[in-house]
Design a protein around this motif. Structure first.
Motif, PDB file in Angstrom:
ATOM      1  N   TYR A  14      35.247  32.819  36.987  1.00 47.52           N
ATOM      2  CA  TYR A  14      36.520  33.177  36.962  1.00 47.52           C
ATOM      3  C   TYR A  14      37.677  32.044  37.429  1.00 47.52           C
ATOM      4  O   TYR A  14      37.440  31.217  37.310  1.00 47.52           O
ATOM      5  CB  TYR A  14      36.604  33.455  38.611  1.00 47.52           C
ATOM      6  CG  TYR A  14      35.644  34.170  39.004  1.00 47.52           C
ATOM      7  CD1 TYR A  14      35.102  35.840  39.031  1.00 47.52           C
ATOM      8  CD2 TYR A  14      33.885  33.787  39.754  1.00 47.52           C
ATOM      9  CE1 TYR A  14      34.140  36.856  39.243  1.00 47.52           C
ATOM     10  CE2 TYR A  14      33.227  34.249  40.092  1.00 47.52           C
ATOM     11  CZ  TYR A  14      32.880  36.218  39.696  1.00 47.52           C
ATOM     12  OH  TYR A  14      31.905  36.779  39.880  1.00 47.52           O
ATOM     13  N   GLY A  60      44.326  38.184  46.706  1.00 46.93           N
ATOM     14  CA  GLY A  60      42.633  38.204  46.544  1.00 46.93           C
ATOM     15  C   GLY A  60      41.839  37.542  47.589  1.00 46.93           C
ATOM     16  O   GLY A  60      42.535  36.768  47.434  1.00 46.93           O
ATOM     17  N   TRP A 100      37.246  37.305  47.924  1.00 46.75           N
ATOM     18  CA  TRP A 100      35.702  37.671  48.054  1.00 46.75           C
ATOM     19  C   TRP A 100      35.726  38.174  48.315  1.00 46.75           C
ATOM     20  O   TRP A 100      35.135  39.518  46.907  1.00 46.75           O
ATOM     21  CB  TRP A 100      35.222  36.603  47.962  1.00 46.75           C
ATOM     22  CG  TRP A 100      33.831  36.690  46.974  1.00 46.75           C
ATOM     23  CD1 TRP A 100      32.575  36.228  47.723  1.00 46.75           C
ATOM     24  CD2 TRP A 100      33.616  36.476  45.935  1.00 46.75           C
ATOM     25  NE1 TRP A 100      31.656  36.230  46.380  1.00 46.75           N
ATOM     26  CE2 TRP A 100      32.061  36.453  45.032  1.00 46.75           C
ATOM     27  CE3 TRP A 100      34.271  36.261  45.117  1.00 46.75           C
ATOM     28  CZ2 TRP A 100      31.506  36.411  44.238  1.00 46.75           C
ATOM     29  CZ3 TRP A 100      34.237  36.942  43.318  1.00 46.75           C
ATOM     30  CH2 TRP A 100      32.445  36.453  43.436  1.00 46.75           C
ATOM     31  N   TYR A 118      37.590  41.499  45.739  1.00 43.65           N
ATOM     32  CA  TYR A 118      37.055  41.279  44.502  1.00 43.65           C
ATOM     33  C   TYR A 118      35.802  42.171  44.857  1.00 43.65           C
ATOM     34  O   TYR A 118      35.668  42.690  43.388  1.00 43.65           O
ATOM     35  CB  TYR A 118      36.910  40.233  43.813  1.00 43.65           C
ATOM     36  CG  TYR A 118      36.613  39.773  42.602  1.00 43.65           C
ATOM     37  CD1 TYR A 118      37.224  39.855  41.965  1.00 43.65           C
ATOM     38  CD2 TYR A 118      35.413  39.353  42.004  1.00 43.65           C
ATOM     39  CE1 TYR A 118      37.007  39.522  40.160  1.00 43.65           C
ATOM     40  CE2 TYR A 118      34.939  39.607  40.933  1.00 43.65           C
ATOM     41  CZ  TYR A 118      36.002  39.541  39.851  1.00 43.65           C
ATOM     42  OH  TYR A 118      35.336  39.383  38.753  1.00 43.65           O
ATOM     43  N   LYS A 119      34.961  42.085  45.131  1.00 43.95           N
ATOM     44  CA  LYS A 119      33.531  42.157  45.345  1.00 43.95           C
ATOM     45  C   LYS A 119      34.280  43.982  45.475  1.00 43.95           C
ATOM     46  O   LYS A 119      32.970  44.871  44.919  1.00 43.95           O
ATOM     47  CB  LYS A 119      32.474  41.800  45.941  1.00 43.95           C
ATOM     48  CG  LYS A 119      32.804  40.098  46.043  1.00 43.95           C
ATOM     49  CD  LYS A 119      30.608  40.659  46.595  1.00 43.95           C
ATOM     50  CE  LYS A 119      31.065  39.670  47.986  1.00 43.95           C
ATOM     51  NZ  LYS A 119      29.656  38.860  48.315  1.00 43.95           N
ATOM     52  N   LYS A 130      35.370  45.439  42.210  1.00 38.16           N
ATOM     53  CA  LYS A 130      34.215  45.390  41.029  1.00 38.16           C
ATOM     54  C   LYS A 130      33.406  46.171  41.330  1.00 38.16           C
ATOM     55  O   LYS A 130      32.280  46.284  40.737  1.00 38.16           O
ATOM     56  CB  LYS A 130      34.037  43.777  40.672  1.00 38.16           C
ATOM     57  CG  LYS A 130      35.329  43.222  40.125  1.00 38.16           C
ATOM     58  CD  LYS A 130      35.344  44.098  38.619  1.00 38.16           C
ATOM     59  CE  LYS A 130      37.013  42.445  38.112  1.00 38.16           C
ATOM     60  NZ  LYS A 130      36.372  42.512  36.997  1.00 38.16           N
TER      61      LYS A 130
END
Ligand SMILES: Cc1ncc(COP(=O)(O)O)c(C=O)c1O
Ligand SMILES: Cc1ncc(COP(=O)(O)O)c(C=O)c1O
Lengths: 465, 530, 530, 465
Positions: free
Chosen positions: A319, B518, B520, B523-524, B527
């Motif tokens: 990332y 963002g 985590w 983001y997860k 995605k």
């Protein structure tokens, strides 16, 4: 100038021969030629009148340490001051990481050069949003009050309204800061204070209901409040805000959130507060850092500071990070922004991230428990003293108001006497909240042992009786 | 025999640790640190913590923080630090206007480790804070001298905040005189954006003067903009072009003539120390960034320290508290009826005051002037080394002397090779040199800011006094090398970095980054991970 | 979602700064730091320094040190630090027997930063050293309990020095009894070499017992070696095979039977804490390396701390001074007529005493036992992960349980692929894992030591209690990967490292390195540089 | 054990569930099975009797800091103690670098993994050999006396002789250490002391000449000596050694070598000393580090510790480093070595390298000048006090012997009185060197200002008169 041709250790090219060589390359015979665009009448006449310098490091450090030794610190004294700056346990790893030269001296490097810094900030955001249970967080501001003030302007933008409701028990200094910040030459925001129930210290719901209106941009509460008490009606207040289409801004203490519900759980649309409790030394107030979080993209879009974004690199599972929302900030939008941005307190958010990573859910739970129990123990013991009462009857987190009216002594006298016993008594409230009489705001954190508290009790007894 | 960068560049590779996200480390049950819990006597007296919090406020689900042992947390963040090119580690000449000055380790250590600094509560009795208050007071006195102003406040915790505090003082001043018509502030496009944004925050309408080919603001345009509605002019000199406006006093005079105040952004005074001041040009207010000019560390982007300096007339409006000295004791004055009030809680960033005080005490008047002279020599020397690099050009005022920095442009290179400043910034990292700062207006982007149309593909290096000739030579050699690569093997530059902690982020993703906030968990979610 | 090392190894690259030699940095005239010079009143009174030194002793040519500004010196060494895989940064499982334990940051900070530790002169009046003496005394008491011995000295500043101090005590003991015939010491080949070398330094002839297939010394060989000439047996248990010799008490008894003393090398007691002690097996002396067992840092190879523990009978021979406590005051006893005298100037490594004391206070009896249990679990778990890797085998005592470490061998891999342990150690670095320690007997070399013929291509990992399951899995996955590479693409491994701070040093050069001493001036002379 | 299932922050796998999983992988049901080879009769019975642990970091640190605060330190007191451990100015960069986790916690990593550590050590060797003007240097030893003792054994090996000559004025503790170290069950080295001239404090040349012989392995001197004075006949002594085929071992103070000739310039074949002065805090004696250098390959081959070697990597202009001479050390040669090796004091040599790099020739010159001038000023002023004399009339570096016989007071009494005024007086010599009467060894370094010295003088006056 510098006629003695002193070479300065921090100025490599102060070596005369090197300077000469460089001037030759530039093609001028003296440095004066480079300043040719500065007219003589704008020049400083002669040498500035500054103290004699101390050129060598050892003597300079001795001088500075001498000055610092004129302070008395909380390692040598038992401290019960809080009021926004708190003595909590600072894990050494926090010091280690924020003392690493790479983080301490970094600034504007971006995605590729400062990857680690960005990951640490992104992780802070990720950790803090778990603690708050809210999705969006900006890089931290100057301090909690600044975050609160910014939240109120956010609310004004979101609602198009220009009035905000604040609890009368707010820290007068915070109020002062907010008032300046929401003031405007052209279109100021009106600040209205809501009364407090004298017994419980919590918001007076009747007064709130009478003051809230379709003009209300935000209802703002502190939970726990400046005077320490929890706001048990937090959810109800949120509903009132919602009903009126107002934002619900809640200022909270992040170190409480292992045991206390985060603002989002009782309806806050914007949460804010100060990070200092999460791994920073008090540093005489120099480690404050304001966080501000929004529950959804609409609020996120109103954050005045940048956030951190994440994206995949060319390599799977890797990332990269960069500042997000930067085009919305005043770095780009300049005066088209309702608020300015600038260097904030990034080092402290990295540190707070380290703290949360070390603590985990269990650590956060335990520290919350430890604080609330120790503070309660102290309050209970204090209220046993003759002439001394704990003012509010609501549950509180780590601070509580102690009234000394029954002792016939002023807080000032009591605190001076405590100081003689190496104790920093609670913050004197008598000038800023005269309605509370001779009262002081005591703070007890996990750093205080039972013995410390007992020492305080004995001292208070001796001093007040 | 030291490396000659003309013939051999540093063979650099950033530390690449490929570290997992902290959220994914550890195992349930691991602990990073233990906390002092309440003694059993306390718990048996006061009961369970859950009984001490209103039931409806109890947290029902623990926060989803990771559970990680201390060795792993410490390793993780130490590794991330290695993946960061802090200014005491890298070559940061590129960070122009953001001045990356050497932060002497001695002052960092004393101010971050001495318990007489770190273990102070700001509300302690003044008698227990005499040391730190003395430093505040003496630093104020010093900055009065460096600026020529009459009063200084060290309450602001950043350059932006100091400019905002100055805007607040301007507002309070005009209000105190019942002068309510002034709702405009004038600034220039090449002044730092905070000079537009902070007055706007205070409610001012902002008029922005465009730069001229001379590199300095156009006096006629200024005069046209000035009126009885003008509250103040907020300006930098030199702007990050490095061209000093020798008519600055006339500009100030013109503003004064219409009753406006003049505010000097001296955030970066590296080229001016001991040479010229706000006072000589007639300014009413100014500010310094201690983190640019007086060597307090940038801390990855704060905490910082902005020093606000004003004339006697404006002193009553300064933020609270004021640090005073009666010849015997230092004290904090809160009783200031005209003050704009609090700008920052408590007394600001005390440890940075300690560092800036220390740094100035180390240099003295001669030393500060040496800072200015060497900064200006360094910058002009760098110019000599850069000026013939193909594809690179200087904006504004060809041939004029520059002080501490210069705004360059890679426009020709971009036109000829398709390699732009974003590519170059990525490529620099491959040579162990910190990416340059484009100016406060980065990149090519849909939402391209005005300033970028004026100086596109910008590069604003600032080789301040901390850099040696070798450092400057190396920086110039890297630029020359990348220019060469752009003409010969442009793909190499466009796919950079190759030796960074991470690989290249392709442009569509990069745009994702800068537009998407963002965490985590977001983001997860996005995605469909987990 | 943490990385699964089975499917995806860390994509590592060491920081590579390509730093010049410090000798070549800077310019004549630059200064890194200034020193406090004598005040003018002093100089005018006492005169020039050159008049205060005998003329014939005046230095005529200044030392050819470099002249470098502080920013550059600081950058240089900070960069070098990044090129070092310290144990609080890397995965150091490979450093078996050298145990790389996590050094809690808190204890590092307090002992290296608190002026109550750093700013003490060892000869201060005892009344001003009560805090540090209390730590000495209490640590002594603690180690008496962990070892079961009766007296402890913390004067030795390394494991080797502690063994030497033990050898000196042995010598003094026999001498005190007029027993001058004992001039032999027995040790085993797989005991640390200091167990042979330190007694040799004390003048003993050393008899070395060879290991047997069982992994433990052969009792018959021992008995054959013992005689009235034996002064002592110096032995480790387990040796770095990790196999515990359950007959250790019989071995001690056999030695005692001939009037010899028995010295236990407990430098690394990670697998034993709280389980078994020198006392139970009947030893007369033992020592700990605090830098292996009690978490003092290794400091790149010292300063270190060796704790010497002895029985009551041998207490009078301990080095001076002895730290005493009379119930009120701690003091240093120098009046010890039978003492071997000074082993180390002053009172040893006080700050390491502070750290070891702190670490034990953090763990207590249960915690120390937890250290042993987890160390042993970790080691046996690692064994499960390594045991099926092609080309890797375990030496000695197939199928027997191991405690905290195991000596493996890559012999089969070398035979089949030509890839040996030196190659693997280089290749590991490419995966961000610290090279393994072969044992105290490295490499293949002409001057191949005896021990290496016995376990060649050795690898001795020690996953002590500081490592998580993830760390161990990662280590094992790296080993498996390298084994695979050795069979599939041996050149890749043989030319490693590829992601280190430097490139491969070809074997002839490498042999140069290890046989040639060096300084920059010698190197330049040799290469005709300059 | 650990029946409470405590999880230790430094022991990741102390989590019960993780332990269980690992034991399953190993294929045993309990940890006990892994200890099966340790017979019960060798087990500790029950739990060890250790103090109650302090599990949380904050409380533990408070406990430790409390203990350290029981010490009085030299920041709070004016210190004139030396005698081998010195209060010099420590540049903060030295602390910064040796505090970097990478260096502080590294150990046995080699060429590729720990390149930076090796370069730093190699550079130290390069810097130090410039200071000494001698070509070969081993990694540093435990302390200066250990280096001196090792130098004497080197001399014995080089000459095949078993007698060494030492000045009688040697520090008795150093002598004790040396005597133990050169003792041997089988073949001890004989230590002979050479007299000192009572007036000058320098070596008695007649006595030396009478004692030196064909059995002499080494003449060892200290310059400056333990009692502070320079040895002006250093070169002559060297010649005497050379004439007899003996080694000439000189113990020197590295911080003097900016102004004082290094031993190699007056004939030393082996130089040694302690690095502590070069950038290390006193740390209660915990930062001593012995260096030992040889002038040629023959001496280098006799160094007991490893050196650092350099070689070219595959890439032009790039270097790799490794331990050199390791096969000669006891790591490989075991008992075939005359001396053992082991973990020494590598961190301090890295630090000393940083110090020398910061100081450069000019810094070393200035610090030497500053010391010798300040020390002389102090001695001059002290000798003006009634009844107080400076014992030796030779030039000295930073230490000098002060005799108080004329005051009728003992050093012990004087020092106790000074302590009451926050002054640490010089080292009391009266027990170890009774022939010097009531004398103390005073040390004055560059850290002392004129004012500090004047404070001492005033205090001494008050105390002795
Ligand atoms: C000239 C100038 N003014 C103001 C600022 C704003 O300062 P800060 O980032 O501390 O808010 C900067 C910072 O880059 C600057 O360069
Ligand atoms: C078992 C054993 N004994 C002794 C030593 C020697 O210790 P030191 O290196 O501190 O001299 C070691 C160090 O590796 C060791 O592992």
């Amino acid at each position: 100038m510098n006629e003695q041709n002193i070479v300065y250790p921090y100025i490599p090219n102060s070596v005369p021969a090197v300077k000469k060589e460089m001037l030759e390359t530039i093609g001028v015979s003296s440095v004066e030629a480079l300043f040719e665009d500065i007219p003589q009448h704008l020049r400083i006449k002669g040498k500035m009148d500054l103290p004699e310098p101390i050129h060598d490091e050892y003597s300079l450090m001795r001088h500075v340490k001498n000055l610092l030794s004129k302070n008395s610190n909380t390692s040598e004294n038992l401290n019960f001051l809080g009021a926004g700056c708190y003595e909590h346990a600072v894990p050494a790893v926090c010091d280690e990481i924020n003392g690493r030269a790479e983080f301490l001296t970094a600034y504007a490097g971006q995605t590729y050069s400062d990857h680690g810094k960005f990951q640490a900030m992104f992780e802070f955001n990720s950790l803090m949003t778990e603690l708050l249970d809210m999705d969006f967080l900006a890089l931290p501001q100057y301090d909690g009050p600044a975050a609160a003030a910014s939240a109120l302007r956010m609310a004004a933008r979101l609602t198009g309204r220009r009035e905000v409701l604040l609890p009368r028990s707010i820290n007068p200094e915070t109020l002062s800061l907010i008032k300046n910040y929401v003031h405007s030459v052209t279109d100021p925001i009106n600040v209205v204070l809501v009364n407090i129930d004298g017994e419980s210290g919590t918001l007076d719901m009747e007064d709130l209901k009478s003051k809230v209106s379709d003009n209300t941009a935000a209802i703002y509460i502190e939970n726990p409040g400046y005077l320490g008490t929890f706001e048990p009606k937090a959810e109800e207040i949120g509903n009132i805000a919602k009903d009126k289409g107002a934002e619900y801004v809640v200022y909270c203490d992040p170190i409480s959130l292992g045991i206390v519900a985060p603002p989002s759980h009782y309806g806050a649309t914007i949460a804010c507060g100060d990070l200092q409790a999460l791994g920073m030394h008090m540093t005489c107030g120099g480690a404050q850092a304001g966080f501000i979080a929004g529950g959804d993209a609409e609020r996120a879009a109103q954050l005045k500071d940048v956030m951190i974004g994440i994206a995949d690199t060319q390599k799977q599972g890797e990332y990269g990070f960069a500042m997000a929302g930067v085009f919305n900030t005043s770095y780009f939008a300049r005066e088209d922004c309702d608020e300015y941005t600038g260097s904030g307190t990034a080092l402290w958010c990295i540190t707070a991230g380290v703290y949360l990573a070390l603590m985990g859910p269990k650590g956060m739970e335990e520290v919350g428990q430890s604080i609330v129990q120790k503070a309660r123990y102290a309050a209970d013991r204090i209220s046993e003293l003759e002439g001394v009462t704990v003012t509010f009857n609501s549950p509180f987190f780590k601070e509580f108001v102690v009234n000394f009216d029954g002792t016939g002594k002023s807080v000032e006298d009591i605190n001076q006497a405590l100081l003689g016993q190496n104790i920093f008594g609670g913050k004197d409230l008598s000038a800023e909240l005269p309605e509370l009489g001779q009262s002081a705001l005591y703070c007890v954190t996990e750093t205080k042992t039972q013995q410390d508290i007992d020492v305080l009790i004995d001292a208070l007894k001796a001093v007040t009786q | 025999m030291a490396r000659n960068p003309q013939t051999l560049l540093r063979d650099y590779h950033a530390a690449r640790w490929d570290e997992e996200m902290i959220m994914d480390l550890g195992e349930p049950g691991e602990r990073g640190v233990k906390v002092p819990v309440a003694e059993s006597e306390i718990t048996s007296r006061v009961g369970d913590a859950s009984s001490l919090v209103p039931t409806q406020l109890l947290r029902r689900t623990p926060p989803a923080l990771p559970e990680v042992s201390q060795p792993r947390v410490n390793k993780h963040y130490t590794r991330l630090s290695q993946e960061t090119m802090g200014s005491n580690v890298g070559n940061d000449i590129g960070q122009g206007t953001c001045t990356m000055k050497y932060n002497p380790v001695s002052q960092l250590h004393v101010a971050t480790r001495h318990p007489g600094m770190t273990e102070l509560h700001p509300l302690q009795d003044e008698s227990t804070l005499q040391g730190i208050l003395e430093m505040y007071y003496k630093l104020q006195e010093m900055l009065k001298e460096t600026s020529g102003m009459d009063a200084v406040s060290l309450q602001s915790c950043g350059g932006g905040q100091a400019i905002y505090a100055n805007a607040s003082v301007v507002r309070a001043y005009h209000e105190s005189r019942g002068d309510h018509q002034r709702d405009e502030v004038i600034t220039t496009l090449l002044s730092h954006p905070a000079n537009a944004a902070a007055p706007a925050t205070a409610g001012y309408k902002v008029v922005t003067l465009m730069p001229t080919e001379s590199g300095i603001p156009d006096m006629d345009a200024l005069k046209a903009a000035l009126s009885e509605r003008t509250a103040a002019v907020f300006i930098t000199n030199p702007e990050d072009t490095g061209v000093f406006n020798g008519d600055i006093d006339k500009l100030v005079q013109a503003a004064h003539d219409v009753g406006a105040l003049c505010v000097y952004d001296m955030a970066n005074a590296n080229g001016l120390l001991g040479i010229t001041r706000a006072r000589e040009a007639g300014f009413d207010l100014c500010h310094y960034n201690a983190h640019k000019t007086f060597s307090t560390p940038h801390g990855s982007m704060g905490p910082a320290l902005g020093a606000q300096c004003v004339t006697k007339e404006l002193e009553p409006f300064l933020p609270k508290p004021i640090v005073c000295f009666d010849g015997e004791r230092y004290s904090l004055k809160y009783d200031c009826p005209h003050s704009i009030g609090k700008i920052r809680s408590f007394i600001g960033n005390a440890s940075l005051v300690c560092m800036a005080y220390t740094w100035i005490m180390n240099h003295g008047a001669d030393g500060l002037r040496e800072v200015a002279e060497v900064s200006v020599i360094n910058n002009n020397y760098l110019y000599e080394k850069l000026k013939d690099i193909p594809g690179l050009t200087v904006y504004f005022a060809e041939g004029r002397r520059r002080l501490e920095q210069i705004r360059y442009s890679w426009d020709p290179l971009f036109a000829e090779t398709g390699v732009g400043s974003d590519h170059i910034r990525a490529r620099m990292v491959d040579y162990g040199v910190q990416s340059f700062f484009a100016s406060h207006h980065v990149g090519r982007h849909e939402e391209e800011p005005l300033a970028d149309q004026i100086v596109s593909e910008a590069m604003t290096p600032e080789p301040c006094e901390s850099f040696s000739k070798d450092d400057i030579d190396e920086y110039a050699a890297v630029m020359a090398q990348i220019s060469k690569e752009a003409y010969e093997t442009p793909e190499l530059v466009k796919t950079a970095p190759h030796n960074s902690s991470i690989h290249n982020v392709p442009i569509p993703f990069m745009e994702d980054i800068v537009t998407q906030a963002g965490t985590w968990r977001l983001y997860k979610k996005a995605k469909n991970l987990d």
